[in-house]
Write a protein that holds these residues in place. Structure first.
Motif, PDB file in Angstrom:
ATOM      1  N   ALA A   1     -23.877  10.638   5.640  1.00 43.33           N
ATOM      2  CA  ALA A   1     -23.163  10.389   4.388  1.00 43.33           C
ATOM      3  C   ALA A   1     -21.825  11.129   4.335  1.00 43.33           C
ATOM      4  O   ALA A   1     -20.779  10.544   4.023  1.00 43.33           O
ATOM      5  N   ALA A   2     -21.854  12.419   4.673  1.00 46.76           N
ATOM      6  CA  ALA A   2     -20.625  13.217   4.594  1.00 46.76           C
ATOM      7  C   ALA A   2     -19.580  12.705   5.580  1.00 46.76           C
ATOM      8  O   ALA A   2     -18.402  12.575   5.240  1.00 46.76           O
ATOM      9  N   GLY A   3     -20.019  12.412   6.793  1.00 41.37           N
ATOM     10  CA  GLY A   3     -19.071  11.948   7.805  1.00 41.37           C
ATOM     11  C   GLY A   3     -18.481  10.594   7.476  1.00 41.37           C
ATOM     12  O   GLY A   3     -17.290  10.362   7.669  1.00 41.37           O
ATOM     13  N   ALA A   4     -19.319   9.665   6.972  1.00 36.47           N
ATOM     14  CA  ALA A   4     -18.829   8.320   6.654  1.00 36.47           C
ATOM     15  C   ALA A   4     -17.781   8.361   5.548  1.00 36.47           C
ATOM     16  O   ALA A   4     -16.727   7.721   5.640  1.00 36.47           O
ATOM     17  N   PHE A   5     -18.070   9.110   4.483  1.00 35.50           N
ATOM     18  CA  PHE A   5     -17.102   9.205   3.387  1.00 35.50           C
ATOM     19  C   PHE A   5     -15.831   9.934   3.826  1.00 35.50           C
ATOM     20  O   PHE A   5     -14.724   9.574   3.429  1.00 35.50           O
ATOM     21  N   SER A   6     -16.004  10.960   4.639  1.00 29.38           N
ATOM     22  CA  SER A   6     -14.841  11.698   5.127  1.00 29.38           C
ATOM     23  C   SER A   6     -13.951  10.815   6.010  1.00 29.38           C
ATOM     24  O   SER A   6     -12.722  10.829   5.881  1.00 29.38           O
ATOM     25  N   MET A   7     -14.572  10.071   6.908  1.00 28.15           N
ATOM     26  CA  MET A   7     -13.822   9.180   7.784  1.00 28.15           C
ATOM     27  C   MET A   7     -13.081   8.112   6.978  1.00 28.15           C
ATOM     28  O   MET A   7     -11.915   7.814   7.236  1.00 28.15           O
ATOM     29  N   ALA A   8     -13.772   7.524   6.001  1.00 25.45           N
ATOM     30  CA  ALA A   8     -13.148   6.471   5.189  1.00 25.45           C
ATOM     31  C   ALA A   8     -11.961   7.015   4.402  1.00 25.45           C
ATOM     32  O   ALA A   8     -10.887   6.397   4.358  1.00 25.45           O
ATOM     33  N   ALA A   9     -12.151   8.190   3.792  1.00 25.20           N
ATOM     34  CA  ALA A   9     -11.053   8.784   3.017  1.00 25.20           C
ATOM     35  C   ALA A   9      -9.884   9.145   3.926  1.00 25.20           C
ATOM     36  O   ALA A   9      -8.720   8.911   3.574  1.00 25.20           O
ATOM     37  N   GLY A  10     -10.193   9.696   5.092  1.00 23.06           N
ATOM     38  CA  GLY A  10      -9.128  10.068   6.019  1.00 23.06           C
ATOM     39  C   GLY A  10      -8.359   8.872   6.536  1.00 23.06           C
ATOM     40  O   GLY A  10      -7.128   8.894   6.611  1.00 23.06           O
ATOM     41  N   GLU A  11      -9.074   7.802   6.895  1.00 25.62           N
ATOM     42  CA  GLU A  11      -8.412   6.596   7.388  1.00 25.62           C
ATOM     43  C   GLU A  11      -7.560   5.949   6.300  1.00 25.62           C
ATOM     44  O   GLU A  11      -6.451   5.496   6.554  1.00 25.62           O
ATOM     45  N   TYR A  12      -8.107   5.895   5.069  1.00 23.52           N
ATOM     46  CA  TYR A  12      -7.341   5.284   3.978  1.00 23.52           C
ATOM     47  C   TYR A  12      -6.043   6.052   3.745  1.00 23.52           C
ATOM     48  O   TYR A  12      -4.960   5.461   3.640  1.00 23.52           O
ATOM     49  N   THR A  13      -6.152   7.372   3.666  1.00 19.40           N
ATOM     50  CA  THR A  13      -4.965   8.193   3.429  1.00 19.40           C
ATOM     51  C   THR A  13      -3.961   8.063   4.565  1.00 19.40           C
ATOM     52  O   THR A  13      -2.755   7.941   4.342  1.00 19.40           O
ATOM     53  N   SER A  14      -4.459   8.086   5.787  1.00 11.91           N
ATOM     54  CA  SER A  14      -3.585   8.007   6.957  1.00 11.91           C
ATOM     55  C   SER A  14      -2.835   6.685   7.009  1.00 11.91           C
ATOM     56  O   SER A  14      -1.606   6.649   7.169  1.00 11.91           O
ATOM     57  N   VAL A  15      -3.576   5.580   6.880  1.00  6.43           N
ATOM     58  CA  VAL A  15      -2.951   4.260   6.975  1.00  6.43           C
ATOM     59  C   VAL A  15      -2.052   3.996   5.775  1.00  6.43           C
ATOM     60  O   VAL A  15      -0.969   3.411   5.903  1.00  6.43           O
ATOM     61  N   ALA A  16      -2.482   4.434   4.577  1.00  6.04           N
ATOM     62  CA  ALA A  16      -1.651   4.251   3.384  1.00  6.04           C
ATOM     63  C   ALA A  16      -0.339   5.020   3.510  1.00  6.04           C
ATOM     64  O   ALA A  16       0.732   4.510   3.155  1.00  6.04           O
ATOM     65  N   SER A  17      -0.408   6.255   4.017  1.00  8.67           N
ATOM     66  CA  SER A  17       0.803   7.055   4.195  1.00  8.67           C
ATOM     67  C   SER A  17       1.736   6.414   5.219  1.00  8.67           C
ATOM     68  O   SER A  17       2.957   6.370   5.018  1.00  8.67           O
ATOM     69  N   GLN A  18       1.151   5.918   6.313  1.00 12.38           N
ATOM     70  CA  GLN A  18       1.966   5.247   7.322  1.00 12.38           C
ATOM     71  C   GLN A  18       2.632   4.002   6.738  1.00 12.38           C
ATOM     72  O   GLN A  18       3.813   3.743   6.979  1.00 12.38           O
ATOM     73  N   ARG A  19       1.878   3.235   5.956  1.00 13.53           N
ATOM     74  CA  ARG A  19       2.416   2.020   5.345  1.00 13.53           C
ATOM     75  C   ARG A  19       3.542   2.350   4.368  1.00 13.53           C
ATOM     76  O   ARG A  19       4.560   1.654   4.323  1.00 13.53           O
ATOM     77  N   GLU A  20       3.342   3.404   3.581  1.00 16.26           N
ATOM     78  CA  GLU A  20       4.380   3.814   2.623  1.00 16.26           C
ATOM     79  C   GLU A  20       5.643   4.274   3.337  1.00 16.26           C
ATOM     80  O   GLU A  20       6.764   4.005   2.874  1.00 16.26           O
ATOM     81  N   LEU A  21       5.481   4.970   4.453  1.00 10.43           N
ATOM     82  CA  LEU A  21       6.647   5.388   5.235  1.00 10.43           C
ATOM     83  C   LEU A  21       7.395   4.183   5.775  1.00 10.43           C
ATOM     84  O   LEU A  21       8.636   4.126   5.713  1.00 10.43           O
ATOM     85  N   VAL A  22       6.664   3.207   6.286  1.00 14.01           N
ATOM     86  CA  VAL A  22       7.296   1.985   6.804  1.00 14.01           C
ATOM     87  C   VAL A  22       8.024   1.250   5.687  1.00 14.01           C
ATOM     88  O   VAL A  22       9.154   0.784   5.862  1.00 14.01           O
ATOM     89  N   GLN A  23       7.383   1.141   4.521  1.00 12.83           N
ATOM     90  CA  GLN A  23       8.026   0.454   3.389  1.00 12.83           C
ATOM     91  C   GLN A  23       9.309   1.162   2.973  1.00 12.83           C
ATOM     92  O   GLN A  23      10.309   0.514   2.617  1.00 12.83           O
ATOM     93  N   ALA A  24       9.303   2.501   3.009  1.00 15.10           N
ATOM     94  CA  ALA A  24      10.502   3.258   2.654  1.00 15.10           C
ATOM     95  C   ALA A  24      11.628   2.970   3.650  1.00 15.10           C
ATOM     96  O   ALA A  24      12.793   2.800   3.260  1.00 15.10           O
ATOM     97  N   GLU A  25      11.293   2.910   4.933  1.00 22.52           N
ATOM     98  CA  GLU A  25      12.306   2.603   5.942  1.00 22.52           C
ATOM     99  C   GLU A  25      12.814   1.174   5.809  1.00 22.52           C
ATOM    100  O   GLU A  25      13.994   0.898   6.027  1.00 22.52           O
ATOM    101  N   LEU A  26      11.929   0.267   5.451  1.00 19.93           N
ATOM    102  CA  LEU A  26      12.348  -1.118   5.229  1.00 19.93           C
ATOM    103  C   LEU A  26      13.289  -1.223   4.028  1.00 19.93           C
ATOM    104  O   LEU A  26      14.239  -2.020   4.037  1.00 19.93           O
ATOM    105  N   ASP A  27      13.034  -0.429   2.992  1.00 18.63           N
ATOM    106  CA  ASP A  27      13.925  -0.421   1.831  1.00 18.63           C
ATOM    107  C   ASP A  27      15.314   0.077   2.220  1.00 18.63           C
ATOM    108  O   ASP A  27      16.334  -0.446   1.740  1.00 18.63           O
ATOM    109  N   VAL A  28      15.359   1.092   3.102  1.00 18.34           N
ATOM    110  CA  VAL A  28      16.653   1.582   3.586  1.00 18.34           C
ATOM    111  C   VAL A  28      17.389   0.475   4.336  1.00 18.34           C
ATOM    112  O   VAL A  28      18.591   0.242   4.106  1.00 18.34           O
TER     113      VAL A  28
END
Length: 243
Positions: A68-95
């Protein structure tokens, strides 16, 4: 006529064999990593605890808690990681979008210079850049690919990455616990099942890579087995010291 038919056959064969798998999708990496991590981490956790000579009930609770702990941790980490990467890409696209709007000629010249640097004749490079720059959205896509190395229409999804990671980790982490849930009272069935799962995961991964199935399977088996062996030894050592 025979030559024409032969050429047509070659072209058709080339077309059939020249399709590529999606290497930028947002599900494969977290799913593979999640399954491997679930197997290795929960197997290592359970063998480490088992080395301390704990009860069967404690071992099962440990395995389920690790799942349980590992599954939730992995999901939260992946969501944050991919969301942050996507937001960075969107910021560069706006530039890039602002630059295309404010300085279209400079961006067109920059695109032409990129093509010239790759060996395209100057006149042709300028003409290609001019035609591609007619549509602002197409120009943005071309600049993003050439300058940033990304496809704006094929960005990974944080939700897909998180769900893939959660499900894969939970499935992998379940294997070491499963024998106990089915009535086993000793450690070796859990170890055997988990190691077989590691080999199977490695073999499946080889289906989408250039490695042979047996090499990939044995590599995962060796890594997981080593982790389980080390943690079991540490658990035994700590259990003896604390006892």
């Amino acid at each position: 006529m025979a030559i024409i038919d032969n050429e047509a056959t070659l072209h058709e064969a080339h077309r059939d064999n020249h399709t590529h798998r999606d290497v930028n999708g947002g599900w494969l990496r977290p799913a593979v990593f999640g399954a491997m991590d679930g197997l290795v981490s929960n197997l290592a956790l359970m063998t480490g605890v088992a080395g301390g000579s704990v009860s069967q009930q404690t071992l099962v609770i440990t395995g389920l808690a690790g799942l349980a702990a590992g599954a939730f941790s992995m999901a939260a980490g992946e969501y944050t990681s991919v969301a942050s990467q996507r937001e960075l890409v969107q910021a560069e696209l706006d530039v890039e979008r602002r630059e295309l709007r404010k300085h279209p000629k400079d961006e067109e010249k920059e695109l032409a210079e990129l093509y010239m640097a790759r060996g395209v004749e100057p006149a042709l490079a300028h003409e290609v850049a001019r035609q591609l720059s007619h549509d602002p959205e197409q120009a943005l896509e071309i600049h993003a690919r050439e300058e940033l190395g990304i496809d704006p229409g094929d960005l990974p999804s944080p939700v897909v990455a998180a769900a893939s990671s959660f499900g894969a980790f939970a499935l992998g982490a379940l294997l070491p616990v499963l024998p106990y849930l089915l009535g086993a009272s000793v450690l070796w069935p859990a170890v055997v099942l988990a190691l077989l799962g590691l080999f199977a995961c490695g073999a499946v991964v080889a289906r989408v890579t250039a490695r042979s199935w047996w090499f990939s399977g044995l590599r995962q088996l060796a890594l997981g087995g080593a982790a389980a062996g080390v943690t079991y030894a540490l658990g035994t050592l700590f259990g003896t010291a604390l006892g």
